[in-house]
Design a protein around this motif. Structure first.
Motif, mmCIF file in Angstrom:
data_model
loop_
_atom_site.group_PDB
_atom_site.id
_atom_site.type_symbol
_atom_site.label_atom_id
_atom_site.label_comp_id
_atom_site.label_asym_id
_atom_site.label_seq_id
_atom_site.Cartn_x
_atom_site.Cartn_y
_atom_site.Cartn_z
ATOM 1 N N ARG A 92 0.871 -1.177 0.000
ATOM 2 C CA ARG A 92 0.000 0.000 0.000
ATOM 3 C C ARG A 92 0.909 1.229 0.000
ATOM 4 N NH1 ARG A 92 -5.165 0.390 1.563
ATOM 5 N NH2 ARG A 92 -4.995 -1.615 2.632
ATOM 6 N N HIS A 93 0.805 2.045 -1.046
ATOM 7 C CA HIS A 93 1.535 3.305 -1.126
ATOM 8 C C HIS A 93 0.581 4.397 -0.647
ATOM 9 C CE1 HIS A 93 4.795 1.501 -3.485
ATOM 10 N NE2 HIS A 93 3.856 0.871 -4.163
ATOM 11 N N ILE A 94 1.048 5.222 0.288
ATOM 12 C CA ILE A 94 0.216 6.304 0.817
ATOM 13 C C ILE A 94 0.972 7.624 0.738
ATOM 14 C CG2 ILE A 94 -1.115 4.787 2.353
ATOM 15 C CD1 ILE A 94 0.617 5.818 4.699
ATOM 16 N N ASP A 95 0.217 8.715 0.615
ATOM 17 C CA ASP A 95 0.847 10.033 0.652
ATOM 18 C C ASP A 95 1.048 10.439 2.110
ATOM 19 O OD1 ASP A 95 -1.620 11.077 1.578
ATOM 20 O OD2 ASP A 95 -2.154 11.892 -0.380
ATOM 21 N N THR A 96 1.603 11.613 2.319
ATOM 22 C CA THR A 96 1.927 12.035 3.689
ATOM 23 C C THR A 96 0.695 12.382 4.517
ATOM 24 O OG1 THR A 96 2.347 14.289 2.910
ATOM 25 C CG2 THR A 96 4.255 12.814 3.100
#
Length: 153
Positions: free
Chosen positions: A25-29
């Protein structure tokens, strides 16, 4: 034997041998999901030759996309070193259950990621966290949860 070098330098890394399945899972800040996909990661530690580590990844998405990639690591300065088309850098054992990596992205100029791989006490589950930086600022994170489906023989 190359595996014997790893047994001396970082024996805990050999516990990662085998096939691992899980999710990335890639998430932003702000915590928003940028991408989510299934993974199968195979970690192999060859007995002979200059390569001490081989990783084969297969990523798959719900929309049917599949991406396969493989890369090799060698020993350099008492660390595992990678230099691939998309990244270069190194990894080392920080503690018996934590493997750390520092990798520069060649395919994204100015970007680096720092990865921690934490092995569970049962040696059948691991969690990986990547912190992505560009121009000194964290811009996303990758969260991976994996379980061992096929130990190395």
């Amino acid at each position: 034997m190359m595996t014997s070098i790893l047994k001396q330098l970082m024996p805990a890394v050999l516990e990662h041998a085998g096939v691992w399945q899980g999710t990335y899972r890639h998430i932003d800040t702000q915590g928003n999901t940028l991408d989510f996909h299934q993974s199968q990661v195979e970690c192999v530690f060859p007995e002979t030759g200059p390569v001490v580590y081989v990783q084969r990844n297969q990523f798959s998405w719900d929309d049917g996309r599949v991406f396969n990639v493989a890369f090799d690591g060698i020993i350099q300065n008492n660390k595992i070193y990678w230099d691939t088309d998309t990244f270069k850098g190194y990894g080392w054992v920080a503690s018996p259950n934590i493997f750390l990596l520092e990798l520069e992205r060649k395919d994204e100029p100015g970007a680096w990621f720092y990865e921690s791989i934490v092995m569970g006490a049962d040696k059948k589950h691991r969690a990986r966290t990547w912190h992505w930086f560009k121009d000194g600022v964290c811009f996303k994170r990758t969260l991976c949860d994996e379980h061992l489906v096929l130990p190395s023989v």
